[in-house]
Scaffold this active site. Sequence first.
Site, mmCIF file in Angstrom:
data_model
loop_
_atom_site.group_PDB
_atom_site.id
_atom_site.type_symbol
_atom_site.label_atom_id
_atom_site.label_comp_id
_atom_site.label_asym_id
_atom_site.label_seq_id
_atom_site.Cartn_x
_atom_site.Cartn_y
_atom_site.Cartn_z
ATOM 1 N NE ARG A 158 -2.318 -8.100 -0.377
ATOM 2 C CZ ARG A 158 -2.823 -8.850 -0.948
ATOM 3 N NH1 ARG A 158 -1.782 -9.712 -1.805
ATOM 4 N NH2 ARG A 158 -4.040 -9.022 -1.799
ATOM 5 C CD GLU B 217 -2.110 -2.593 1.717
ATOM 6 O OE1 GLU B 217 -0.069 -2.718 2.101
ATOM 7 O OE2 GLU B 217 -2.702 -3.363 1.516
ATOM 8 C CG HIS C 182 -6.512 -6.710 6.640
ATOM 9 N ND1 HIS C 182 -6.332 -6.179 5.472
ATOM 10 C CD2 HIS C 182 -7.869 -5.833 7.679
ATOM 11 C CE1 HIS C 182 -6.049 -4.904 5.518
ATOM 12 N NE2 HIS C 182 -7.121 -4.670 6.913
HETATM 13 C C1 UD1 Z 1 -7.274 -5.640 0.432
HETATM 14 C C2 UD1 Z 1 -6.234 -3.706 0.399
HETATM 15 C C3 UD1 Z 1 -5.555 -3.768 1.246
HETATM 16 C C4 UD1 Z 1 -6.912 -3.166 2.281
HETATM 17 C C5 UD1 Z 1 -8.135 -4.293 1.842
HETATM 18 C C6 UD1 Z 1 -9.194 -3.999 2.806
HETATM 19 C C7 UD1 Z 1 -4.359 -4.165 -1.996
HETATM 20 C C8 UD1 Z 1 -2.692 -3.915 -2.789
HETATM 21 N N1 UD1 Z 1 -5.009 -4.719 -1.123
HETATM 22 O O1 UD1 Z 1 -6.284 -6.281 0.383
HETATM 23 O O2 UD1 Z 1 -5.018 -1.919 0.899
HETATM 24 O O3 UD1 Z 1 -6.522 -2.528 3.206
HETATM 25 O O4 UD1 Z 1 -8.106 -4.967 0.958
HETATM 26 O O5 UD1 Z 1 -9.796 -5.613 3.455
HETATM 27 O O6 UD1 Z 1 -4.554 -3.804 -2.852
HETATM 28 N N2 UD1 Z 1 -11.440 -12.197 -0.446
HETATM 29 C C9 UD1 Z 1 -13.103 -12.887 -0.485
HETATM 30 N N3 UD1 Z 1 -14.310 -12.075 -0.939
HETATM 31 C C10 UD1 Z 1 -14.218 -10.506 -0.764
HETATM 32 C C11 UD1 Z 1 -13.188 -9.407 -0.515
HETATM 33 C C12 UD1 Z 1 -11.598 -11.026 -0.012
HETATM 34 O O7 UD1 Z 1 -13.380 -14.330 -0.566
HETATM 35 O O8 UD1 Z 1 -14.988 -10.238 -0.639
HETATM 36 C C13 UD1 Z 1 -10.175 -13.026 -0.807
HETATM 37 C C14 UD1 Z 1 -10.092 -13.748 -1.660
HETATM 38 O O9 UD1 Z 1 -9.756 -14.571 -2.261
HETATM 39 C C15 UD1 Z 1 -9.044 -12.273 -2.230
HETATM 40 C C16 UD1 Z 1 -8.293 -12.116 -0.918
HETATM 41 O O10 UD1 Z 1 -9.444 -11.998 -0.321
HETATM 42 O O11 UD1 Z 1 -8.154 -12.422 -3.342
HETATM 43 C C17 UD1 Z 1 -7.495 -10.696 -1.071
HETATM 44 O O12 UD1 Z 1 -7.848 -10.166 -1.842
HETATM 45 P P1 UD1 Z 1 -7.031 -8.777 -2.125
HETATM 46 O O13 UD1 Z 1 -7.233 -7.580 -2.322
HETATM 47 O O14 UD1 Z 1 -6.419 -9.032 -2.866
HETATM 48 O O15 UD1 Z 1 -6.035 -8.459 -0.708
HETATM 49 P P2 UD1 Z 1 -6.906 -8.293 1.000
HETATM 50 O O16 UD1 Z 1 -6.132 -8.481 1.280
HETATM 51 O O17 UD1 Z 1 -8.142 -7.974 1.079
HETATM 52 N N1 UDP Z 2 -15.228 -3.067 8.553
HETATM 53 C C1 UDP Z 2 -16.539 -3.507 8.260
HETATM 54 N N2 UDP Z 2 -16.689 -5.104 8.925
HETATM 55 C C2 UDP Z 2 -15.835 -4.992 9.460
HETATM 56 C C3 UDP Z 2 -14.105 -5.046 9.473
HETATM 57 C C4 UDP Z 2 -14.444 -4.139 9.825
HETATM 58 O O1 UDP Z 2 -17.504 -2.565 7.654
HETATM 59 O O2 UDP Z 2 -16.468 -6.576 9.710
HETATM 60 C C5 UDP Z 2 -15.070 -1.480 8.180
HETATM 61 C C6 UDP Z 2 -14.186 -0.940 9.601
HETATM 62 O O3 UDP Z 2 -15.446 0.148 9.961
HETATM 63 C C7 UDP Z 2 -13.388 0.220 8.341
HETATM 64 C C8 UDP Z 2 -13.418 -0.660 7.264
HETATM 65 O O4 UDP Z 2 -14.225 -1.861 6.968
HETATM 66 O O5 UDP Z 2 -13.980 1.532 7.716
HETATM 67 C C9 UDP Z 2 -12.052 -1.305 7.356
HETATM 68 O O6 UDP Z 2 -11.453 -2.591 6.393
HETATM 69 P P1 UDP Z 2 -10.414 -2.928 6.398
HETATM 70 O O7 UDP Z 2 -9.960 -3.159 7.697
HETATM 71 O O8 UDP Z 2 -10.737 -3.978 5.640
HETATM 72 O O9 UDP Z 2 -9.587 -2.289 5.204
HETATM 73 P P2 UDP Z 2 -7.989 -0.538 5.683
HETATM 74 O O10 UDP Z 2 -9.023 -0.038 6.758
HETATM 75 O O11 UDP Z 2 -6.849 -1.603 6.924
HETATM 76 O O12 UDP Z 2 -7.710 -0.288 4.828
#
Ligand code: UD1
Ligand code: UDP
Length: 393
Positions: free
Chosen positions: A216, A133, A214
């Site tokens: 990476r 990020e 969550h």
């Molecule tokens: C992404 C963002 C991160 C953000 C996070 C919020 C990047 C590089 N990372 O990371 O900055 O904080 O989202 O949550 O863009 N999956 C599902 N259903 C969903 C969402 C995710 O099954 O609705 C699973 C899938 O297997 C997917 C994996 O999660 O391939 C990873 O999703 P990805 O968007 O690549 O990475 P995040 O770790 O979610």
């Molecule tokens: N959030 C949500 N449901 C959940 C956990 C988090 O709606 O079960 C919301 C939280 O209030 C915040 C956003 O999701 O607004 C944060 O998302 P995430 O932690 O996935 O990503 P990040 O903010 O780290 O990019």
Amino acid sequence: MPSRILSIFGTRPEAIKMAPLVKQLEACSEIESIVCVTGQHQQMLDQVLDLFAIEPHHNLALMTGNQTLNGLASRLIAALEDVLAAVAPDRVLVHGDTTTASAAALAAFHRRIPVGHVEAGLRTGNLMQPWPEEMNRRVVDVMSDLMFAPTASSKANLAREALHGKVIVTGNTVIDALNLTTERIDGDATLRAELDARFPFLDGALPVLLVTGHRRESFGAGFANICAALADLAKTNAVQIVYPVHLNPNVRGPVQESLGDARNVHLIEPLDYLGFVRLMQRASIILTDSGGVQEEAPALGKPVLVMRDVTERPEAVEAGTVRLVGTERESIVRAVTALLDSAREREAFARRINPYGDGHASQRIVAALTGRPFDEFAHGDADGTANGQVAIR
Ligand code: UD1
Ligand code: UDP
């Protein structure tokens, strides 16, 4: 002719933070608002679109199970080329630091379409934390001609980089989303009861430790430590731990394996935003690595312990409502236990300050896009002392 503005987003946090802005764009007669969701997230994105009643004009549905960054980025660029050609927007808006944001900014830049970056200027100064990020947010700012910085400190970060675009301090749109949501919850006892009924396992007499995790860069040893710390805490304290587990298989696998049978640990599915905000309201302490939660919890007066070594959100750390605890098992256990043991420290931690916004960030962004005068966000606005109402003139 209204200006045609294409908002592109694809993950849960982007959707939460873009939703109030999309609503303001839709309400503005000088703007034709078009929404493209990439579907980087599928279920977690749909939860937010449903809640805020947003019907995207384009849904690329790009998510694949356990997607790689390069696979996702290449699919994004290819699919966005077609959307940009079909929509021919006057401007593209992207949010934050995801793969969707960096790919969308690049796709727009390649077509010479101006890019506006919402939540610009956050920096840890370490390219590997958060990974990827910190790189994403930097390259988006390089390509943007308008940078909507949430705070004065994010504006200062941008000033140091001598970028070519214009910087405007707006407050963070997450506070707009949070305010809309808490108003709904606080004003409706039936809704509150319905939300609470989703957590029948909670014992009203025991403090709630709400956990999300969550990132990476914590995959592997980091998550093993976090899970071990949670297991220790559940064993040695009178506390109930609630962890809505992210859908990423690299998170779910290890968390389920190490905590699936732990007493007093409730692993639940990701909550929609209403449910999660209600759980934040009920929590005594929030333990997280999430960016958005670091901004929301201080606005709710909740103490936040952040399981990371660095943060791009220093404002709340400086104000004393957020504390970095790293990802070491012992340091997490020590910090949570100290807070559980001391109501005084919890209260000191939870002093109601909110450095991130006053709920009018989206209005400021729309004013900037349409050339109307407005006051930029200043920290004093947040508690209503400087600008109790709207900062738009
Ligand atoms: C992404 C963002 C991160 C953000 C996070 C919020 C990047 C590089 N990372 O990371 O900055 O904080 O989202 O949550 O863009 N999956 C599902 N259903 C969903 C969402 C995710 O099954 O609705 C699973 C899938 O297997 C997917 C994996 O999660 O391939 C990873 O999703 P990805 O968007 O690549 O990475 P995040 O770790 O979610
Ligand atoms: N959030 C949500 N449901 C959940 C956990 C988090 O709606 O079960 C919301 C939280 O209030 C915040 C956003 O999701 O607004 C944060 O998302 P995430 O932690 O996935 O990503 P990040 O903010 O780290 O990019």
